[in-house]
Design an enzyme around this catalytic site. Sequence first.
Site, PDB file in Angstrom:
ATOM      1  N   ASP A 277       4.612   0.552   6.492  1.00  0.00           N
ATOM      2  CA  ASP A 277       5.710   1.490   6.318  1.00  0.00           C
ATOM      3  C   ASP A 277       6.926   0.740   5.810  1.00  0.00           C
ATOM      4  O   ASP A 277       6.828  -0.388   5.332  1.00  0.00           O
ATOM      5  CB  ASP A 277       6.007   2.224   7.629  1.00  0.00           C
ATOM      6  CG  ASP A 277       6.411   3.682   7.378  1.00  0.00           C
ATOM      7  OD1 ASP A 277       7.267   3.903   6.525  1.00  0.00           O
ATOM      8  OD2 ASP A 277       5.847   4.567   8.028  1.00  0.00           O
ATOM      9  N   HIS A 300       6.449  -0.511   2.371  1.00  0.00           N
ATOM     10  CA  HIS A 300       6.916   0.637   1.582  1.00  0.00           C
ATOM     11  C   HIS A 300       8.314   0.447   1.029  1.00  0.00           C
ATOM     12  O   HIS A 300       8.941   1.391   0.579  1.00  0.00           O
ATOM     13  CB  HIS A 300       6.877   1.910   2.434  1.00  0.00           C
ATOM     14  CG  HIS A 300       5.494   2.416   2.689  1.00  0.00           C
ATOM     15  ND1 HIS A 300       5.247   3.640   3.263  1.00  0.00           N
ATOM     16  CD2 HIS A 300       4.275   1.865   2.454  1.00  0.00           C
ATOM     17  CE1 HIS A 300       3.932   3.824   3.373  1.00  0.00           C
ATOM     18  NE2 HIS A 300       3.328   2.757   2.895  1.00  0.00           N
TER      19      HIS A 300
END
Length: 471
Positions: A277, A300
């Site tokens: 993430d 991410h």
Amino acid sequence: MPSLTSITRRNMKNQNTKICIYGIFTFVLLWSSELGANATREAKQWRHHGGSRQLLRETFYPSYGESMPNSFQYRKTSTIFNVLNFGAKGDGTSDDTKAFEAAWFAACKLEASTMVVPKGSAFLIKPISFSGSDCQPNIIFQLDGNIIAPKASGSWESGLLQWLEFTKLNGITIRGTGIVDGQGSGWWTKSGTKPTAIRFYGSSDVTVTGITIQNSPQTHLKFDNCQSVQVSDITVSSPGDSPNTDGIHLQNSQDVTIQSSKLACGIFCWCFNSTGDDCVSIQTGCSAVNIQNVDCGPGHGISIGSLGEDKTKACVSNITVLDTKIHDAMNGVRIKTWQGGSGSVQGVTFSNIQLSQVKTAIVIDQYYCDGSKCKNDTSAVAVSGISFENIRGTYTVNPVKFACSDSLPCTDITLDTIQLRPVQGSDHLSKPFCSNIYGELKTSTTPPIDCLIVGKPSRKQALNNYDSCQN
């Protein structure tokens, strides 16, 4: 036979001697009492003027096994609370939770005390709250050993949101060379609520430096309702099969600095649903956030949002990301909001960002959807005053994606010195995409970004939600 006069004189002499001795004894008692009172007053004044804090600055804690040469050194280190002295085993298998609770209880009663987790030991700790409601300020949590979580998720209470929690503290520092290991592999294949490794709530003057946080069940480090936060020289890491493992998550927090840290939040794969993430996730209620000299990836990227889910109001302002490397990531720098939300994102600068093998380099997306069915809505979180400066590097699919709302366009967007190249051999490359975005192109870009609308939107379109964040 002595005369009556000589007897009288002798008795008077003896009586005078007794009176003299009694007077001397009384004087000594009074003098001792005065010394004690003065010492008490001096001690109170010493404490009042921060004497304990000064002594803590003079000496850190001694090396383990080092003897204390005199009582003065002992007095200077008497605010040090080693968990081993409270019954912790440090063997990695015994439950040391109660020992940590006892050490914390003792440490938090004294201002500027230090709770020590020593090097060379591994401490198994169940979910614990280091509460500050009755604690003195400026406590140091010296972490040089390792803290590990129970492997089995069944050892945790159902619905628990965090593992190590620090709440309502004024002046709290976690520092050292130790490791916090969430042992989250047992959680990653499960659905539902998963705990954060370290969470700070309702605290001010927070410092986290030097430590490593790894393998969290979900987010590694979270700050919620905090002010004056300093994060530096930390390492965050999780393997490729760790979903939703944000590195640092900020929510309702102000005056935050994150610098000189390495954040690896899962290995990125060249597919839509990658693991890991955001290296840093900035949520509603955040302002005055400065991120500098961070190594981000895999993961991410660095994101503001997502904001405005379920028609909620979100307010984010004054965010700066400088001198940062982002590599092997789903995104580079990103702002993402849901349709139907309200509020605003404004005053954001991304500057001097080096990208390497990111899927999409620069993103503003007011149509964010996590994969479920998302309905169209005219309202949106307003986005304005966003600057992208000196952003260079390589991408695999999209150089730029600006998907802004029809009813509430993105405004005052500045692009300056954007140099993005596709990774050699990349397939399915896309051109820069722009929709309803207004701003200024200060220099030529690579590739050319010719879809930015110069100027400002119409008066009707300019009506937005900025003022709602001022209330």
